[in-house]
Design an enzyme around this catalytic site. Structure first.
Site, PDB file in Angstrom:
ATOM      1  N   GLU A 256      -4.541  -8.519   0.076  1.00  0.00           N
ATOM      2  CA  GLU A 256      -5.356  -8.172   1.268  1.00  0.00           C
ATOM      3  C   GLU A 256      -6.927  -8.285   1.230  1.00  0.00           C
ATOM      4  OE1 GLU A 256      -4.231  -5.258   3.969  1.00  0.00           O
ATOM      5  OE2 GLU A 256      -1.840  -5.377   3.824  1.00  0.00           O
TER       6      GLU A 256
ATOM      7  N   GLU B 231       0.860  -1.221  -0.084  1.00  0.00           N
ATOM      8  CA  GLU B 231       0.148  -0.108  -0.003  1.00  0.00           C
ATOM      9  C   GLU B 231       0.853   1.248  -0.041  1.00  0.00           C
ATOM     10  OE1 GLU B 231      -2.612  -0.490   3.166  1.00  0.00           O
ATOM     11  OE2 GLU B 231      -3.908  -1.806   2.301  1.00  0.00           O
TER      12      GLU B 231
END
Length: 350
Positions: free
Chosen positions: A278, A168
């Protein structure tokens, strides 16, 4: 050398047995390169307490317990994603890797490999290093390439490990991240790395916004290339309202079905492969329905090369998305995961 008929038969049988054993030994460690999708779990812990660097092992952070790998295999998993901190594994930029951290990483990979689990090495830093942004004067792109070249040299068996460049990368501009990621992929290939590489989408890597805005991940990564064709784009997706993974109420399954249909179509049109690094939900009926919708949305093996649920880990306590078994009992989310984990294929040693 002279063989009688019976001796020759025994010799041939022995040679065949040795060949089968050799192939089996090779196949035991071929899980990352299998043709079927990789499906499993994030094993959180080594990235914990990022404000305590380097931190104290088993107090501020912890690498996985191998017993948990047995559990992942028992529910049908064939991959773990292993988050860890850049600052811990490389205390100084452009300098050698920390011996103790490297030892812990290698031990984790070895223990996982014994159980036929592929390991994704996930630098869990959000595009920063000691609070400074990747791509800045303090943390130049060259330092990021240096980190990954060093790691790739240490983990040079592409059948055991996948290189997850950055979790991220929300702390830097999306276009800047795309340029650094492409440059790092090219640098690793020039350096001889043959591992699968995961390139996270910019910002929070959200599947729901992959093609929204300008520039979008869809625009920035449509031209991603790899001479080995072993680089996949990593998306994340949570099912709660706002898609941040912090609430215990989830959106309608139909909304998530549309999210994944759009992203799947984009990947097919642009000849890209995807990995859902995720995703997670709380353990209530509406969220379990959302979980099932997400898993169905990434069940196209032509495009989606697999997924890792967020998360397991012995330090989660009452984290609502955790599927760490408690007192020998599965978490409710695991029943949904099992339906799709059971489809994980056999190992291909090629």
């Amino acid at each position: 050398m002279h063989f009688t008929g019976s001796n020759l038969v025994r010799k041939l049988v022995a040679m065949s047995t040795l060949a089968v054993c050799a192939f089996a030994a090779q196949a035991t460690f071929a899980q990352c390169l299998q043709q079927e999708p990789l499906r499993g779990v994030n094993m959180a812990g080594a990235e914990f307490h990022s404000n305590h660097v380097p931190g104290v092992p088993n107090k501020d952070y912890a690498y996985p317990n191998p017993v948990d790998f047995d559990y992942i295999r028992s529910i049908g998993g064939n991959v773990i994603r292993l988050p860890f901190r850049w600052e811990r594994v490389q205390p100084e930029l452009m300098k050698p890797l920390d011996p103790e951290q490297l030892k812990a990483l290698k031990s984790t990979v070895e223990q996982a490999s014994r159980r036929n689990l592929c390991v994704i090495l996930d630098v869990h830093n959000y595009a920063t290093y000691r609070g400074k942004k990747l791509g800045s004067d303090e943390v130049p792109a060259e330092a990021f390439e240096d980190l990954w070249k060093r790691l790739a040299h240490e983990f040079d068996n592409p059948a055991r490990t996948i290189l997850g460049l950055m979790n991220e990368p929300a702390k830097i501009d999306m276009a800047q991240w795309a340029a650094i990621a492409k440059r790092t992929v090219a640098s690793l290939r020039d350096d001889g790395a043959k591992n699968i590489i995961l390139v996270a989408g910019g910002r929070w890597s959200g599947a729901h916004e992959w093609t929204r805005g300008s520039p979008s991940n869809g625009e920035l990564f449509a031209d991603l290339k790899d001479p080995l064709q072993r680089t996949w784009l990593e998306a994340h997706q949570y099912a709660d309202h706002g898609f941040a993974g912090i609430k215990q109420q989830c959106v309608a399954p139909e909304r998530l079905q549309r999210v994944f249909a759009r992203l799947t179509d984009w990947a097919r049109e642009n000849h890209q492969k995807l990995f859902l690094g995720e995703f997670g939900v709380a353990a209530n009926d509406e969220c379990l329905a959302a979980l099932d919708a997400m898993l169905a949305g990434v069940d196209d093996a032509e495009v989606w090369r697999g997924w890792t649920y967020w998360a397991m880990g012995r330090w989660w306590n009452k984290y609502p998305m955790s599927i760490q078994p408690q007192d020998g009992r599965d978490a409710p989310q695991t029943a949904v995961l099992r339906k799709y984990l059971a489809r994980s294929g056999t190992i291909d040693g090629t």
